[in-house]
Design a protein around this motif. Structure first.
Motif, PDB file in Angstrom:
ATOM      1  N   ASN A  25      12.785 -22.997   4.278  1.00 52.94           N
ATOM      2  CA  ASN A  25      11.524 -22.775   4.996  1.00 52.94           C
ATOM      3  C   ASN A  25      10.635 -21.789   4.245  1.00 52.94           C
ATOM      4  N   ARG A  35       6.904 -29.077   7.688  1.00 52.71           N
ATOM      5  CA  ARG A  35       7.382 -28.764   9.028  1.00 52.71           C
ATOM      6  C   ARG A  35       8.654 -27.938   8.920  1.00 52.71           C
ATOM      7  N   THR A  81       5.142 -27.957  15.349  1.00 48.87           N
ATOM      8  CA  THR A  81       3.986 -27.234  15.859  1.00 48.87           C
ATOM      9  C   THR A  81       2.835 -27.330  14.864  1.00 48.87           C
ATOM     10  N   GLN A  82       1.626 -27.086  15.347  1.00 48.76           N
ATOM     11  CA  GLN A  82       0.433 -27.195  14.509  1.00 48.76           C
ATOM     12  C   GLN A  82       0.402 -26.078  13.476  1.00 48.76           C
ATOM     13  N   GLY A  83       0.096 -26.437  12.219  1.00 40.12           N
ATOM     14  CA  GLY A  83      -0.087 -25.446  11.174  1.00 40.12           C
ATOM     15  C   GLY A  83      -1.542 -25.029  11.072  1.00 40.12           C
ATOM     16  N   ALA A  84      -1.786 -23.940  10.364  1.00 39.87           N
ATOM     17  CA  ALA A  84      -3.151 -23.439  10.198  1.00 39.87           C
ATOM     18  C   ALA A  84      -3.946 -24.326   9.253  1.00 39.87           C
ATOM     19  N   ARG A 115       2.164 -35.315   7.675  1.00 35.08           N
ATOM     20  CA  ARG A 115       1.050 -34.469   8.099  1.00 35.08           C
ATOM     21  C   ARG A 115       0.321 -33.903   6.879  1.00 35.08           C
ATOM     22  N   GLU A 231      -3.716 -28.970   6.263  1.00 38.07           N
ATOM     23  CA  GLU A 231      -2.890 -28.265   7.247  1.00 38.07           C
ATOM     24  C   GLU A 231      -1.765 -27.555   6.519  1.00 38.07           C
ATOM     25  N   SER A 233       1.728 -25.168   6.153  1.00 39.92           N
ATOM     26  CA  SER A 233       3.045 -25.267   6.793  1.00 39.92           C
ATOM     27  C   SER A 233       3.042 -24.451   8.076  1.00 39.92           C
ATOM     28  N   ASN A 234       3.913 -24.809   9.005  1.00 47.16           N
ATOM     29  CA  ASN A 234       4.012 -24.067  10.256  1.00 47.16           C
ATOM     30  C   ASN A 234       5.125 -23.026  10.206  1.00 47.16           C
ATOM     31  N   SER A 236       6.550 -19.465  10.005  1.00 44.39           N
ATOM     32  CA  SER A 236       6.163 -18.083  10.272  1.00 44.39           C
ATOM     33  C   SER A 236       7.052 -17.173   9.433  1.00 44.39           C
TER      34      SER A 236
END
Length: 273
Positions: A25, A35, A81-84, A115, A231, A233-234, A236
């Protein structure tokens, strides 16, 4: 004590998988459309040391005595979840706002979903322009066709894609006109059931259900296409670093359990001396 050795060893193996997942990740924190993944665990079988019985006086003992035999990795789940949105200088960069996926035709002829909207215009047969991803896989329309344009008629950097995915080109009065292609957007009843076949590519499975075309399914909330953005990556980073510390400490505790069991066995062996 031997049981404790094997239980702790399974814990170390499971936490190694957890660390590998977290590291992947973090490695893809800047990969467009990536994702995040999360490792899930489940307990192994329990061994019954004592069943529910009665004491010597006949009193009931309703509880059993069981001990676990360790842990194993049950699944590695994808998080959708939605990425920035990240601004891009490319005219063929597209971000999706919503739950939709772009559709791509793979080299094997199957359809894959992503995505990652980092696309480009590539040269196809007869010197036509084809909208593809960076690996050369064609982007599909709402009807499953490839987006192919005559290079002698259209200039790539003047092509505009609206929020509903309509591919347009300015006329002589500089008014945008549809040219007969609409980028397809698809959703799934259970996106968590999609099979990952690459960092950003996913394949349909029985668990995910069939792809639902937003264009033909009125029950879906429509996604929007944003040109000039990707978009991100989501992942964090803060959460992943905390998870990495937790996994590292769990690994250390399992290692300590092995050391403690070894020390106890050594003490037991020395009782003969």
């Amino acid at each position: 004590m031997v049981r404790s050795l094997w239980s702790a060893a399974t814990g170390m193996n499971a936490q190694q998988t957890n660390v590998d997942t977290i590291a992947n990740n973090l490695a893809n924190v800047n990969s467009a459309g990536y994702r995040a993944q999360k490792a899930e665990f489940k307990s192994l079988l329990y061994q019954t040391l004592q069943t529910a019985t009665t004491t010597a006086n006949g009193d009931p003992k309703p509880t059993t005595s069981q001990v676990g035999l360790g842990v194993r990795t049950s699944s590695i789940n994808n998080i959708f979840t939605q990425g920035a949105f990240l601004a891009s200088e490319s005219d063929t960069s597209f971000a999706i706002g919503g739950d939709g996926f772009f559709a791509l035709r793979g080299e094997d002829g199957n359809t894959y979903y992503t995505r990652n909207g980092d696309f480009t215009w590539a040269m196809g047969n007869n010197n036509n322009l084809i909208l593809t991803n960076q690996d050369g896989l064609p982007v599909l329309t709402t009807t499953g066709r490839e987006i192919t344009l005559n290079r002698n008629t259209y200039v790539a950097n003047r092509i505009v894609v609206t929020e509903d995915g309509e591919v347009c080109y300015p006329d002589e009065n500089n008014n945008l006109q549809p040219i007969g292609f609409k980028i397809g957007l698809y959703q799934f009843n259970n996106p968590g059931g999609l099979q990952r076949v690459g960092d950003t590519l996913f394949a349909v499975t029985d668990a995910s259900g069939a792809a639902l075309n937003e264009e033909t399914n009125p029950n879906l909330r429509r996604s929007r296409v944003v040109q000039g953005y990707l978009e991100g990556s989501n992942v964090s980073v803060a959460d992943e670093m905390v998870n990495l510390i937790v996994a590292q400490r769990a690994y250390e505790m399992n290692s300590k359990a092995i050391t403690t069991s070894d020390s106890m066995m050594d003490t037991a062996n020395n009782l003969k001396r």
